[in-house]
Design a protein around this motif. Structure first.
Motif, PDB file in Angstrom:
ATOM      1  N   ARG A   1     -10.053  -0.796  -1.139  1.00  0.00           N
ATOM      2  CA  ARG A   1      -9.598  -1.145   0.408  1.00  0.00           C
ATOM      3  C   ARG A   1      -8.590  -2.434   0.722  1.00  0.00           C
ATOM      4  O   ARG A   1      -7.807  -2.576   1.112  1.00  0.00           O
ATOM      5  CB  ARG A   1     -10.924  -1.400   1.071  1.00  0.00           C
ATOM      6  N   ALA A   2      -9.041  -3.507  -0.472  1.00  0.00           N
ATOM      7  CA  ALA A   2      -8.115  -4.727  -0.368  1.00  0.00           C
ATOM      8  C   ALA A   2      -6.752  -4.468  -0.688  1.00  0.00           C
ATOM      9  O   ALA A   2      -5.939  -4.882  -0.101  1.00  0.00           O
ATOM     10  CB  ALA A   2      -8.767  -5.791  -1.208  1.00  0.00           C
ATOM     11  N   LEU A   3      -6.631  -3.855  -1.712  1.00  0.00           N
ATOM     12  CA  LEU A   3      -5.255  -3.258  -2.177  1.00  0.00           C
ATOM     13  C   LEU A   3      -4.452  -2.407  -1.142  1.00  0.00           C
ATOM     14  O   LEU A   3      -3.107  -2.462  -1.238  1.00  0.00           O
ATOM     15  CB  LEU A   3      -5.307  -2.608  -3.649  1.00  0.00           C
ATOM     16  N   ALA A   4      -5.237  -1.763  -0.522  1.00  0.00           N
ATOM     17  CA  ALA A   4      -4.467  -0.803   0.594  1.00  0.00           C
ATOM     18  C   ALA A   4      -4.493  -1.826   1.906  1.00  0.00           C
ATOM     19  O   ALA A   4      -3.817  -1.091   2.774  1.00  0.00           O
ATOM     20  CB  ALA A   4      -5.457   0.396   0.919  1.00  0.00           C
TER      21      ALA A   4
ATOM     22  N   GLU B   1      -6.721  -2.802   3.869  1.00  0.00           N
ATOM     23  CA  GLU B   1      -7.720  -2.637   4.975  1.00  0.00           C
ATOM     24  C   GLU B   1      -8.630  -4.085   5.252  1.00  0.00           C
ATOM     25  O   GLU B   1      -9.128  -4.008   6.248  1.00  0.00           O
ATOM     26  CB  GLU B   1      -8.605  -1.247   4.566  1.00  0.00           C
ATOM     27  N   ILE B   2      -8.729  -4.731   4.206  1.00  0.00           N
ATOM     28  CA  ILE B   2      -9.490  -5.904   4.277  1.00  0.00           C
ATOM     29  C   ILE B   2      -8.837  -7.072   3.523  1.00  0.00           C
ATOM     30  O   ILE B   2      -7.810  -6.561   2.851  1.00  0.00           O
ATOM     31  CB  ILE B   2     -10.898  -5.715   3.699  1.00  0.00           C
ATOM     32  N   GLY B   3      -9.254  -8.177   3.800  1.00  0.00           N
ATOM     33  CA  GLY B   3      -8.607  -9.387   2.794  1.00  0.00           C
ATOM     34  C   GLY B   3      -9.123  -9.343   1.639  1.00  0.00           C
ATOM     35  O   GLY B   3      -9.997  -9.068   1.047  1.00  0.00           O
ATOM     36  N   MET B   4      -8.137  -9.885   0.726  1.00  0.00           N
ATOM     37  CA  MET B   4      -8.342  -9.789  -0.581  1.00  0.00           C
ATOM     38  C   MET B   4      -8.818 -11.319  -1.086  1.00  0.00           C
ATOM     39  O   MET B   4      -8.514 -12.342  -0.794  1.00  0.00           O
ATOM     40  CB  MET B   4      -6.790  -9.969  -1.439  1.00  0.00           C
TER      41      MET B   4
END
Length: 224
Positions: A10-13, A15-18
């Motif tokens: 999700r982070a790589l996409a 959608e959320i923060g890394m």
């Protein structure tokens, strides 16, 4: 593991923060290392990620078969989360069955001729068979069932199946043996003694001081 990988995707996409943990996870996976957040949940290991994944799958398989079909006839000791508690439970159950005082009981070991689990047809009448121990600093003579000098360029060899037998301490009288320390990893133990599991009795006709100077030990978890 599944949740952290899902969050990383999700982070790589975007959608959320890394977060820092996810960034460290991504870096570790890219470098083929065991991520720190996974390492915190597993037993001591110095393996890289590919070797650790193979170890993890085998460990999961042993726990599953143990839960479904009962204790295996040969315990893969390297796959136990805390191996020393298995030894303690073995002594406790034997003391309870035979009426021995727990504080005066211990274990001794014998290396069997069995090279693999396939060679074993049934559980021992006393104690248990364990596998997954690696000999460091010496080699093993399959004919005499004793320690021998290490072969050139071969630093670690797998020990045949080991028989661990509980016994009353007052009845234990061993000769021609070397009390070999058994460690979780090749890092051995730290200053607090963490990493040492127990001491195995390995047959030898050479004075124990020779093997001490050679740094002979058994490890459950090698790098490969």
């Amino acid at each position: 593991m599944g949740n952290s990988l899902f969050q990383l995707r999700r982070a790589l996409a975007g959608e959320i923060g890394m977060s820092k943990d996810l960034d460290d996870l991504s870096t570790a996976l890219f470098n083929g290392e065991l991520p720190a957040m996974w390492r915190r949940m597993t037993s001591q290991t110095e393996k890289m990620l590919p070797a650790w994944m193979a170890w993890f799958e085998r460990r999961h398989k042993q726990y599953h078969q143990w839960a479904e079909f009962g204790e295996p006839k040969v315990m893969w000791m390297s796959g136990l989360q805390i191996p020393e508690t298995f030894i303690a439970a073995l002594v406790q159950s034997t003391c309870r069955a035979k009426g021995w005082p727990l504080d005066r009981s211990t274990v001794y070991t014998q290396v069997t001729p069995y090279k693999s689990e396939a060679d074993v047809t049934e559980k021992p009448k006393e104690g248990c068979y364990v596998t997954g121990l690696y000999l460091e600093g010496a080699s093993w003579n399959d004919q005499t069932l004793m320690l021998r000098t290490q072969d050139p360029k071969i630093l670690v060899v797998e020990l045949p199946i080991l028989h661990i037998i509980p016994i009353e301490g007052s009845k234990l009288k061993l000769t021609n043996t070397f009390r070999t320390p058994v460690y979780v990893t090749q890092a051995r133990r730290n200053a607090m003694g963490v990493g040492l599991i127990f001491e195995a009795d390995i047959a030898t006709t050479i004075h124990p001081s020779h093997w001490v100077l050679q740094g002979v030990a058994l490890c459950l978890n090698i790098d490969q």
